[in-house]
Design an enzyme around this catalytic site. Structure first.
Site, mmCIF file in Angstrom:
data_model
loop_
_atom_site.group_PDB
_atom_site.id
_atom_site.type_symbol
_atom_site.label_atom_id
_atom_site.label_comp_id
_atom_site.label_asym_id
_atom_site.label_seq_id
_atom_site.Cartn_x
_atom_site.Cartn_y
_atom_site.Cartn_z
ATOM 1 N N ASP A 236 0.823 -1.215 0.000
ATOM 2 C CA ASP A 236 0.000 0.000 0.000
ATOM 3 C C ASP A 236 0.847 1.251 0.000
ATOM 4 O O ASP A 236 0.430 2.302 -0.473
ATOM 5 C CB ASP A 236 -0.927 0.019 1.215
ATOM 6 C CG ASP A 236 -2.053 -0.945 0.973
ATOM 7 O OD1 ASP A 236 -1.846 -2.152 1.157
ATOM 8 O OD2 ASP A 236 -3.123 -0.487 0.539
ATOM 9 N N ASN A 246 1.919 -3.146 4.082
ATOM 10 C CA ASN A 246 0.954 -3.968 3.340
ATOM 11 C C ASN A 246 -0.023 -4.566 4.342
ATOM 12 O O ASN A 246 0.089 -4.348 5.560
ATOM 13 C CB ASN A 246 1.678 -5.058 2.536
ATOM 14 C CG ASN A 246 0.738 -5.736 1.544
ATOM 15 O OD1 ASN A 246 -0.007 -5.071 0.826
ATOM 16 N ND2 ASN A 246 0.726 -7.050 1.511
ATOM 17 N N LYS A 247 -0.981 -5.311 3.855
ATOM 18 C CA LYS A 247 -2.037 -5.889 4.676
ATOM 19 C C LYS A 247 -1.486 -6.511 5.954
ATOM 20 O O LYS A 247 -0.460 -7.184 5.924
ATOM 21 C CB LYS A 247 -2.776 -6.940 3.835
ATOM 22 C CG LYS A 247 -3.895 -7.683 4.530
ATOM 23 C CD LYS A 247 -4.903 -6.788 5.197
ATOM 24 C CE LYS A 247 -5.558 -5.791 4.265
ATOM 25 N NZ LYS A 247 -6.318 -4.735 4.984
HETATM 26 O O1 MRU Z 1 -7.474 -3.427 2.848
HETATM 27 P P1 MRU Z 1 -7.184 -3.737 1.419
HETATM 28 O O2 MRU Z 1 -7.911 -4.903 0.897
HETATM 29 O O3 MRU Z 1 -7.326 -2.524 0.544
HETATM 30 O O4 MRU Z 1 -5.623 -4.116 1.417
HETATM 31 C C1 MRU Z 1 -5.019 -4.397 0.197
HETATM 32 C C2 MRU Z 1 -3.606 -4.827 0.330
HETATM 33 O O5 MRU Z 1 -3.044 -4.885 1.403
HETATM 34 C C3 MRU Z 1 -2.858 -5.104 -0.953
HETATM 35 O O6 MRU Z 1 -1.869 -6.061 -0.755
HETATM 36 C C4 MRU Z 1 -2.199 -3.806 -1.446
HETATM 37 O O7 MRU Z 1 -3.121 -2.776 -1.513
HETATM 38 C C5 MRU Z 1 -1.547 -3.975 -2.763
HETATM 39 S S1 MRU Z 1 -2.716 -4.190 -4.047
HETATM 40 C C6 MRU Z 1 -1.898 -4.330 -5.512
#
Ligand code: MRU
Length: 356
Positions: A236, A246-247
């Site tokens: 992100d 990231n997540k």
């Molecule tokens: O909460 P989310 O579903 O928006 O989280 C998304 C992620 O963590 C993805 O790994 C990240 O945005 C990269 S998407 C190419």
């Protein structure tokens, strides 16, 4: 491949990802507030996808703003930017989109408001098209890391649903498949809102890429058994020193990879890299509603009423756990990432391997 988001007849159509994989339905957004709601409520999610949604939201707002002149028009766009920026703080892509559109409006301020409105639609469509092309480039640089027979772990959804199409973490997989390589993917289910189970497993199955779903706490055991060869995730916001947000749970995966000597790759378009922030501890981390943890899909309670909850949506993986960051310009060691800050710099000597 199902479309995540599109501009159709003056409206923004977004796939309602909160209903996948049970229902494939689209939400029609006729104003930017609806787009902002969609980002906040995860109808659309994934860093590049919400950057595209924000771009289309701005274009939509521009059609409806009544203004006396360009100064007034520019001023009336400010609350639109603010609302979109406040939806989700961690992904830098919304900030990236707002910066792009601010500059675009400024450089077209003499076009006349009506013409500028049309130009803004064109620019939003361009953001979508560019994203798909960038992902394909990420795939070409990343496929070198996938060998015949590999098993790849991924976390959350950094697939076509998280982007305009093709995905970031899934792009090397898609290219490797086109090249005839045989490999399979393990998808972490990704609590609390199950992007891995609902989205990654679904889109890989749709594309005929073999995928096995596991609970998040199974990854370590499979690594111990030697059943995972590499991990590829999205981001992100990755910052100057190569720290990666990231997540939630990504950090755990990265630490496990290091312990087991498994390469850990991050696939990221340059729009997800924030060169203005030196280190990962400065990245704003979104905390979401407790109900995502205490309930399944907001309806079925699985925890005692009144329990205290922490629901961090993202974590930060320090650069030392990252083997390489795969961008549209090549794959780089995290410590070399800062060299990409200048668009014109010759970075060819820093690239790892070659595009396939
Ligand atoms: O909460 P989310 O579903 O928006 O989280 C998304 C992620 O963590 C993805 O790994 C990240 O945005 C990269 S998407 C190419």
């Amino acid at each position: 491949m199902v479309k995540t988001i599109d501009w159709v007849d003056g409206k923004v159509m977004m796939l309602d990802q909160s209903k996948l994989p049970i229902d494939v339905t689209y939400i029609e957004c006729t104003d930017y507030l609806r787009v902002a709601e969609g980002i906040r409520k995860l109808w659309i999610r994934g860093a590049p996808a919400i950057g595209i949604a924000a771009s289309m939201g701005i274009a939509l707002a521009a059609q409806q703003i009544r203004a006396e002149g360009i100064e007034d028009f520019t001023k009336k766009l400010e609350p639109v930017y603010k609302t979109l920026l406040e939806t989700r703080p961690t992904a830098v892509n919304i900030q990236w989109a707002v910066n792009r559109f601010r500059t675009f409006v400024e450089s077209n301020r003499d076009a006349g408001i009506q013409h500028l409105r049309e130009l803004l639609i064109g620019e939003a469509k361009k953001v979508l098209e560019e994203d798909i092309a960038l992902n394909r480039a990420i795939g070409l640089w990343g496929a070198q890391f996938i060998k015949d027979g590999d098993t790849i772990l991924t976390h959350c959804n950094a697939g076509s649903l998280a982007t305009g199409g093709y995905g970031t973490a899934t792009a090397p997989m898609r290219v490797a498949k086109e090249q005839g390589k045989k490999f399979s993917v393990i998808a972490d289910e990704t609590r609390p809102v199950l992007q891995g189970a609902r989205l990654t497993a679904w889109e890989l199955m749709e594309d005929g890429i073999p995928v096995t779903l596991i609970t998040d706490n199974t990854a370590g055991a499979l690594m111990q058994k030697g059943e995972i060869d590499l991990a590829i995730v999205g981001t992100d916001r990755t910052v100057r020193n190569g720290d990666v947000a990231n997540k939630i749970g990504t950090y755990t995966v990265a630490v496990l990879c290091k312990e087991h000597g498994i390469p850990f790759y991050v696939a990221a378009p340059l729009s997800s890299i924030d060169f203005s922030i030196p280190t990962g501890d400065l990245i704003p981390i979104e905390e979401r509603d407790a109900s995502e943890v205490t309930h399944i899909f907001g309806t079925c309670r699985i925890a005692p009423e009144g329990v205290r909850v922490r629901n961090l949506a993202f974590d930060v993986t320090p650069a030392r756990y990252v083997t390489a960051i795969i961008t549209e310009k090549g794959a780089f060691r995290p410590e070399d990432l800062k060299e990409l800050a200048e668009a014109d710099k010759d970075i060819s000597g820093l690239r790892i391997g070659a595009a396939q």
